[in-house]
Design a protein around this motif. Structure first.
Motif, PDB file in Angstrom:
ATOM      1  N   ARG B  79       0.842  -1.189   0.000  1.00 42.50           N
ATOM      2  CA  ARG B  79       0.000   0.000   0.000  1.00 42.50           C
ATOM      3  C   ARG B  79       0.881   1.245   0.000  1.00 42.50           C
ATOM      4  NH1 ARG B  79      -5.544  -0.622   1.155  1.00 42.50           N
ATOM      5  NH2 ARG B  79      -6.016  -2.802   0.835  1.00 42.50           N
ATOM      6  N   GLN B  80       0.306   2.281  -0.419  1.00 41.42           N
ATOM      7  CA  GLN B  80       0.962   3.599  -0.356  1.00 41.42           C
ATOM      8  C   GLN B  80       0.528   4.273   0.930  1.00 41.42           C
ATOM      9  OE1 GLN B  80      -0.602   6.926  -2.696  1.00 41.42           O
ATOM     10  NE2 GLN B  80       1.474   7.337  -3.466  1.00 41.42           N
ATOM     11  N   MET B  81       1.539   4.788   1.640  1.00 38.14           N
ATOM     12  CA  MET B  81       1.232   5.455   2.901  1.00 38.14           C
ATOM     13  C   MET B  81       1.291   6.973   2.730  1.00 38.14           C
ATOM     14  SD  MET B  81       0.553   3.136   4.925  1.00 38.14           S
ATOM     15  CE  MET B  81       0.641   1.387   4.816  1.00 38.14           C
ATOM     16  N   HIS B  82       0.732   7.598   3.683  1.00 41.06           N
ATOM     17  CA  HIS B  82       0.759   9.057   3.684  1.00 41.06           C
ATOM     18  C   HIS B  82       1.490   9.504   4.950  1.00 41.06           C
ATOM     19  CE1 HIS B  82      -1.643  13.110   3.631  1.00 41.06           C
ATOM     20  NE2 HIS B  82      -0.330  13.275   3.455  1.00 41.06           N
ATOM     21  N   THR B  83       2.656  10.027   4.760  1.00 40.61           N
ATOM     22  CA  THR B  83       3.432  10.493   5.929  1.00 40.61           C
ATOM     23  C   THR B  83       3.125  11.963   6.179  1.00 40.61           C
ATOM     24  OG1 THR B  83       5.221   8.974   5.329  1.00 40.61           O
ATOM     25  CG2 THR B  83       5.752  10.743   6.875  1.00 40.61           C
ATOM     26  N   GLN B  84       2.692  12.215   7.375  1.00 41.21           N
ATOM     27  CA  GLN B  84       2.429  13.616   7.751  1.00 41.21           C
ATOM     28  C   GLN B  84       3.486  14.055   8.740  1.00 41.21           C
ATOM     29  OE1 GLN B  84      -1.537  13.747   9.298  1.00 41.21           O
ATOM     30  NE2 GLN B  84      -2.472  13.674   7.255  1.00 41.21           N
ATOM     31  N   ASN B 118      10.066   6.267  -1.517  1.00 48.53           N
ATOM     32  CA  ASN B 118       9.372   4.971  -1.501  1.00 48.53           C
ATOM     33  C   ASN B 118       7.955   5.084  -2.019  1.00 48.53           C
ATOM     34  OD1 ASN B 118      11.388   3.171  -0.375  1.00 48.53           O
ATOM     35  ND2 ASN B 118      11.197   4.394   1.505  1.00 48.53           N
ATOM     36  N   MET B 119       7.763   6.108  -2.848  1.00 45.62           N
ATOM     37  CA  MET B 119       6.477   6.262  -3.537  1.00 45.62           C
ATOM     38  C   MET B 119       5.341   6.576  -2.597  1.00 45.62           C
ATOM     39  SD  MET B 119       7.673   5.636  -6.542  1.00 45.62           S
ATOM     40  CE  MET B 119       6.228   5.476  -7.573  1.00 45.62           C
ATOM     41  N   ASP B 120       5.625   7.057  -1.427  1.00 45.76           N
ATOM     42  CA  ASP B 120       4.553   7.416  -0.511  1.00 45.76           C
ATOM     43  C   ASP B 120       4.233   8.882  -0.680  1.00 45.76           C
ATOM     44  OD1 ASP B 120       5.931   5.295   2.103  1.00 45.76           O
ATOM     45  OD2 ASP B 120       4.299   4.923   0.672  1.00 45.76           O
ATOM     46  N   LYS B 121       3.132   9.242  -0.042  1.00 49.50           N
ATOM     47  CA  LYS B 121       2.747  10.648  -0.062  1.00 49.50           C
ATOM     48  C   LYS B 121       3.272  11.273   1.225  1.00 49.50           C
ATOM     49  CE  LYS B 121      -1.698   9.612  -0.713  1.00 49.50           C
ATOM     50  NZ  LYS B 121      -3.142   9.742  -1.031  1.00 49.50           N
ATOM     51  N   VAL B 122       3.547  12.569   1.143  1.00 45.76           N
ATOM     52  CA  VAL B 122       3.995  13.261   2.358  1.00 45.76           C
ATOM     53  C   VAL B 122       3.372  14.641   2.392  1.00 45.76           C
ATOM     54  CG1 VAL B 122       6.067  14.254   1.296  1.00 45.76           C
ATOM     55  CG2 VAL B 122       6.012  13.850   3.746  1.00 45.76           C
ATOM     56  N   SER B 123       3.088  15.052   3.558  1.00 46.63           N
ATOM     57  CA  SER B 123       2.616  16.436   3.693  1.00 46.63           C
ATOM     58  C   SER B 123       3.267  17.025   4.941  1.00 46.63           C
ATOM     59  CB  SER B 123       1.098  16.494   3.780  1.00 46.63           C
ATOM     60  OG  SER B 123       0.621  15.688   4.848  1.00 46.63           O
ATOM     61  N   TYR B 124       3.557  18.302   4.842  1.00 46.31           N
ATOM     62  CA  TYR B 124       4.193  19.014   5.944  1.00 46.31           C
ATOM     63  C   TYR B 124       3.193  19.951   6.578  1.00 46.31           C
ATOM     64  CZ  TYR B 124       8.762  17.256   4.565  1.00 46.31           C
ATOM     65  OH  TYR B 124       9.829  16.452   4.296  1.00 46.31           O
ATOM     66  N   LYS B 125       3.038  19.804   7.895  1.00 43.80           N
ATOM     67  CA  LYS B 125       2.154  20.693   8.638  1.00 43.80           C
ATOM     68  C   LYS B 125       3.026  21.566   9.529  1.00 43.80           C
ATOM     69  CE  LYS B 125      -1.310  17.809   7.469  1.00 43.80           C
ATOM     70  NZ  LYS B 125      -2.283  18.086   6.428  1.00 43.80           N
ATOM     71  N   PRO B 135       1.086  24.373   3.869  1.00 42.55           N
ATOM     72  CA  PRO B 135       1.358  25.222   2.716  1.00 42.55           C
ATOM     73  C   PRO B 135       1.591  24.436   1.413  1.00 42.55           C
ATOM     74  CG  PRO B 135       3.289  25.104   4.124  1.00 42.55           C
ATOM     75  CD  PRO B 135       2.228  24.328   4.793  1.00 42.55           C
ATOM     76  N   PHE B 136       1.963  23.175   1.555  1.00 39.12           N
ATOM     77  CA  PHE B 136       2.340  22.436   0.334  1.00 39.12           C
ATOM     78  C   PHE B 136       1.275  21.440  -0.118  1.00 39.12           C
ATOM     79  CE2 PHE B 136       6.170  24.369   1.305  1.00 39.12           C
ATOM     80  CZ  PHE B 136       6.600  24.000   2.571  1.00 39.12           C
ATOM     81  N   GLY B 137       0.300  21.154   0.747  1.00 38.91           N
ATOM     82  CA  GLY B 137      -0.654  20.105   0.406  1.00 38.91           C
ATOM     83  C   GLY B 137       0.021  18.754   0.454  1.00 38.91           C
ATOM     84  N   GLY B 141       5.888  12.607  -5.273  1.00 45.14           N
ATOM     85  CA  GLY B 141       6.961  12.740  -6.259  1.00 45.14           C
ATOM     86  C   GLY B 141       8.043  13.693  -5.777  1.00 45.14           C
ATOM     87  N   LYS B 142       9.172  13.455  -6.325  1.00 45.00           N
ATOM     88  CA  LYS B 142      10.328  14.206  -5.850  1.00 45.00           C
ATOM     89  C   LYS B 142      10.321  15.634  -6.319  1.00 45.00           C
ATOM     90  CE  LYS B 142      13.382  10.293  -5.113  1.00 45.00           C
ATOM     91  NZ  LYS B 142      14.627   9.625  -5.457  1.00 45.00           N
ATOM     92  N   ARG B 143       9.761  15.886  -7.449  1.00 44.62           N
ATOM     93  CA  ARG B 143       9.790  17.269  -7.924  1.00 44.62           C
ATOM     94  C   ARG B 143       9.014  18.166  -6.958  1.00 44.62           C
ATOM     95  NH1 ARG B 143       8.249  18.999 -14.010  1.00 44.62           N
ATOM     96  NH2 ARG B 143      10.129  17.799 -14.415  1.00 44.62           N
ATOM     97  N   ALA B 144       7.822  17.720  -6.616  1.00 47.11           N
ATOM     98  CA  ALA B 144       7.011  18.501  -5.684  1.00 47.11           C
ATOM     99  C   ALA B 144       7.699  18.584  -4.335  1.00 47.11           C
ATOM    100  CB  ALA B 144       5.630  17.863  -5.538  1.00 47.11           C
ATOM    101  N   PHE B 145       8.361  17.500  -4.023  1.00 48.27           N
ATOM    102  CA  PHE B 145       9.058  17.473  -2.720  1.00 48.27           C
ATOM    103  C   PHE B 145      10.122  18.549  -2.675  1.00 48.27           C
ATOM    104  CE2 PHE B 145      10.763  15.863   1.120  1.00 48.27           C
ATOM    105  CZ  PHE B 145      12.136  15.924   1.008  1.00 48.27           C
TER     106      PHE B 145
END
Lengths: 646, 299
Positions: B79-84, B118-125, B135-137, B141-145
């Motif tokens: 599964r793809q995880m979402h790291t906050q 690792n193909m996961d999603k990340v968001s910064y709070k 601010p970033f949603g 992907g690395k470009r957005a990162f």
């Protein structure tokens, strides 16, 4: 425990500074940190440790006080004075018996306090097996007791008894010979290496060296003194200056000045003036007469305006109840000078003698009052004068009550002992310069070779006379003779001044002056002396009687000139019989030294005797122990601090 | 020059690592994390008895021949995880200490990079006060990162932070779908425990990363000081305190710090969360390789 430098105890002020540092809230320095969260949390953990922390702070404070105290005592150089009573050693006690030690409060003098203390110290020293030496520091220090042990207890006690009951036998009214006392004590210090020297005095020594000084002065003592009275002549008026001081107290002092036979009026003149004395400074009162040309400043110097042109003597005094009264009065006897009555008789009067005598009258006014009587021709006098000048015509008998000058005698009485011959001289009026004969005091500084004559009377015999000037070496005819005996004092000049250059030479008044000085010497050259001073005395006759302020101080001087040591303050009377048989009385005043009037004298250094061993070796030096304690306390303080901080 | 760990060299070293997540997370389809549930990957996981409705193509005929029963093969699910990543942006995190802020950003960036790698999603709070800004949603992907990193690098740290309010009030906190990382020093009175409880309620894997400076771990200053909190408004603020720091005070501070960290650790253990405390005097790579490996977040 004693302290070598007690001033070091001023270091205790550091404790006050330390307390102030603790009291003053120190500043908190701002420190920016990310968060005080944990610090606030730590407070609850910290509370458990507070009692320990408080105890540490208290210990730290006590430690710091002790360090300051230890450092202060190190500065003060503590020691245990074992040397005061070294076992089986010598104890030298020097007692100052000078005038200031007679200062008295509540009927107890400083000397008595010194003797009491010295006696106590002597007893204690004897109990340690010491030998006692007592040195009296009067005007000439001497041993009273020398190295007396317990087996000579009676001797020691007798010495102290004398000091206590009859101290006047060991008094001096002058200054103490401390240097002499120290020199005497060296006789002990060179014999033993276990000796202490103690000086009992009222002088403060800033640096007393190894000698212990016991100061017997008390704060209650005070002394007002007239230190000096002197006169001077300014524009024919006398100016009187009186120096007054007050030691140990600031006082307004009323000075009374009595001038006896002021201006020959026969009655004393009284002047009163106030002098405010403070801080041991000398105040000078000036009595005199300001002249017209004096400036305002000069006039302000006068305390009182007094027109005085003659006096017999001056008596200055102060009426105070101070601790020492030796210096509360002062006599000045220099007003009246001895009189020399001069008689001049000449069958052909000239001005040579009178002029010369007038010159001498003025020049010797500080020593003599020369009264000149010029006789009327035909009225010859042979008694009642001190000096007789007979020119050309001689009396039937020469006077025996004074000095007789026979100038160009035509004939002399048989009693004169001179046989005159005929006239002699140069044939063409040429000056004949004379030659010096035998020496005599009246020829002092007189160059006989400068004297010339053109005509003189030959003297055939002159058995009892001494020729002072002769015609020449080849022809030693006397041209100036002197007879200096008890019952006859005669000077013969067998030439007329008209036939000589003597009258115009300075040798002429000098001859007269020398004659006066020799035949009428000054009894005393000064009128004010200090106690223990040796006074040079002379007299016209062969004896001089000295009367002192106390009966036992009188003396008769039969060898003149002579000397007399004045040992006590007060008026001394000098009595002599003149050639005429009349008594002549003069007075001098002896005062105590000005240094003794200052009863709180301070000296910087006390001369020490040479100690052959280090007297301090007998002392137990505590410096090391205090230093050790200070180091230990510093270590403890450091440890406490390190426990407190990182 | 502002300190920053966000450089190519730093990220290239991270590529050897990966984030270890719990297997019970649900996540999203298309990731690389193995989960407990069975999925459609090609990796064999287990057998199960055939039940009516199962895909008959999955019947293992070999087992049938052996047991004369029908079993189907089960395959692992990835599964793809979402790291906050919540970053504490209060003043204590670096207003007066850029090294601390850079370190915190570095840790946050490292975890974020591992996620996107690792193909996961990340968001910064970004926690500012009681609000968590996003601010970033969601970054995929690395470009957005890396675009987000350029902003993160210039993050301002000021004010205070309320962890509870910021985390609980976060819209879309996710549910059983990944890791939540809180990067903070936890020097706050806010109820961070409630925040963690909330995250656990949301079935998220929780990691607390405490970033501290050496001065905070072991303060060397002493004497009479007026400690000014970086989050205080003025010198008279109640957060400031006058204290005479002596040996006893420092010992008490150490004790308090240990107790505080211990409390966080124990609470995390009780909630199944992970806690790592790192000091900025340690090289960031060592902190990541050592501390995060120790707590099992990294692999």
């Amino acid at each position: 425990m004693s302290l070598l430098t007690p001033l070091g105890l001023l270091g205790l002020i550091g404790i006050i500074a330390l307390i102030i540092i603790y009291i003053i809230k120190p500043n908190y320095q701002n420190k920016f940190i990310p968060s005080t969260y944990i610090w606030k949390l730590s407070l609850k953990y910290r509370k458990k440790r507070i009692p320990l922390s408080k105890l540490r702070n208290i210990l730290l404070f006590i430690c710091q006080i002790l360090i300051i105290t230890a450092a202060t005592f190190i500065l003060a150089q503590p020691f245990i004075d074992n040397a005061l009573h070294p076992e089986n050693g010598d104890t030298v006690l020097i007692i100052d018996t000078s005038a200031s030690m007679h200062t008295q409060v509540n009927y107890k003098t400083r000397l008595s306090r010194a003797v009491t203390k010295a006696r106590t110290d002597a007893e204690e020293a004897l109990s340690h097996g010491n030998k006692i030496t007592i040195i009296i520091a009067d005007e000439e220090s001497h041993f009273l007791v020398k190295q007396a042990g317990e087996d000579q207890l009676e001797l020691i006690n007798d010495a102290f008894d004398v000091l206590e009951k009859a101290p006047e036998t060991l008094y001096t009214y002058g200054s103490p010979d401390i240097e002499g006392a120290m020199s005497l004590s060296e006789q002990i210090t060179e014999l033993t290496d276990n000796v202490t020297v103690t000086l009992y005095t009222d002088t403060t020594y800033i640096n007393s060296g190894e000698v212990k000084v016991h100061n017997v002065s008390e704060d209650k003592d005070w002394n007002a003194a007239i230190l000096d009275v002197r006169t001077s002549i300014v524009e024919n008026y006398y100016r009187i200056e009186i120096d007054v001081a007050c030691y140990g107290a600031d006082q307004m002092i009323e000075v009374a000045c009595e001038i006896f036979n002021a201006n020959d009026l026969g009655k004393p003149m009284e002047i009163y003036a106030d002098a405010y004395c403070s801080g041991d400074e000398v105040t000078t009162l000036v009595f005199g007469y300001p002249t017209e040309d004096m400036s305002e400043e000069e006039r302000d110097l006068f305390t009182e305006e007094v027109a005085l042109f003659s006096y017999d003597h001056i008596y200055a005094h102060i009426s105070v109840y101070d601790s020492l009264d030796y210096d509360n009065q002062f006599y000045l006897y220099d007003g009246k000078k001895p009189t020399i009555n001069v008689y001049y008789y000449s069958s052909l009067p000239n001005n040579y003698f009178t002029s010369a005598l007038l010159v001498l009258q003025d020049a010797m006014r500080d020593s003599f009052d020369i009264q000149i009587t010029e006789a009327v021709p035909g009225e010859m006098v042979v008694e009642g004068y001190d000096i007789y000048f007979y020119e050309h015509t001689m009396p039937q008998t020469l006077p025996t009550d004074g000095l007789v000058f026979c100038v160009n005698p035509s004939k002399l009485p048989n009693s004169a002992g001179i046989k005159l011959g005929g006239k002699a001289g140069s044939q063409n009026g040429e000056e004949i310069f004379l030659t010096a004969g035998e020496s005599h005091p009246i020829m002092k500084n007189i160059d006989a070779t400068k004297i010339s004559v053109t005509e003189f009377t030959v003297i055939n015999s002159y058995d009892e006379y001494v020729p002072l000037v002769t015609f020449s070496e080849d022809y030693p005819l006397p041209l100036l003779l002197v007879k200096d005996e008890i019952d006859a004092k005669v000077v013969i000049m067998p030439f007329s001044l008209h036939y000589s250059n003597l009258a115009v030479l300075p040798e002429f008044p000098l001859l007269l002056k020398n004659s006066i000085n020799h035949f009428f010497p000054e009894t005393v050259k000064e009128y004010v002396f200090e106690t223990n001073q040796t006074v040079d005395l002379n007299a016209r006759g062969d004896k001089l009687e000295v009367g002192g302020p106390s009966p036992e101080l009188g003396a008769m001087l039969e060898e003149l000139p002579g000397q007399y040591k004045v040992t006590k303050h007060g008026t001394y009377t000098l009595t002599q019989t003149t050639l005429s048989g009349d008594p002549m009385v003069e007075n001098i005043y002896v005062r105590i030294p000005a240094t003794e009037s200052n009863i709180f004298l301070e000296e910087s250094v006390l001369v020490n005797p040479y100690f052959y061993s280090d007297a301090d070796a007998n002392n137990i030096d505590l410096l090391f122990y205090f230093a050790l304690a200070a180091v230990a306390l510093l270590f403890i303080e450091w440890w406490l601090k390190s426990r407190e901080q990182i | 020059m502002k300190e920053s760990y966000l450089n190519d060299e730093f990220f290239s070293r991270l590529e050897t690592l990966s984030i270890e997540l719990r297997a019970d997370l649900a996540g999203f389809f298309g990731g690389k994390h193995l989960v407990k549930t069975y999925g459609q990957t090609v990796e064999f996981a287990d057998y199960r008895e055939y039940m009516l409705g199962d895909d008959i193509r999955r019947i293992d005929w070999n087992l049938y021949s052996r047991f004369e029963k029908f079993f189907i093969k089960l395959f692992t699910d990835e599964r793809q995880m979402h790291t906050q990543v919540y970053i504490d942006c209060s003043a204590s995190m670096g207003k007066d200490n850029p090294a601390k802020s850079a370190y915190a950003v570095g840790v946050a960036a490292a975890l974020g990079y591992l996620s996107v790698h690792n193909m996961d999603k990340v968001s910064y709070k970004l926690i500012k006060g009681g609000v968590a800004e996003d601010p970033f949603g969601t970054i995929v992907g690395k470009r957005a990162f890396f675009n987000a990193m350029s902003v993160l690098d210039n993050l301002e740290f000021e004010g205070d932070c309320d962890l509870k309010s910021a985390i609980i009030n976060t819209p879309n906190p996710g549910n059983n779908d990944g890791l939540t990382v809180i990067v903070s020093d936890f020097f706050t009175d806010s109820d961070w425990k409630a925040a963690i409880d909330y995250l656990c309620y949301k079935k998220r894997q929780v990691l607390l990363v405490q970033v501290l400076t050496p001065d905070e771990v072991d303060p060397l200053y002493s004497g009479r000081v007026n400690l000014i909190d970086s989050e205080s408004l003025d010198v008279e603020d109640a957060r400031n305190m006058k204290i005479k720091i002596d040996r006893a005070s420092q010992a008490a501070y150490a004790q308090a710090m240990l107790a505080h960290m211990d409390e966080i650790r124990k609470f995390c253990n009780s909630r199944g969360a992970s806690f790592a405390s790192i000091c900025t005097d340690e090289p960031i790579e060592r902190a990541l390789f050592k501390e995060l490996l120790k707590v099992g977040i990294m692999a």
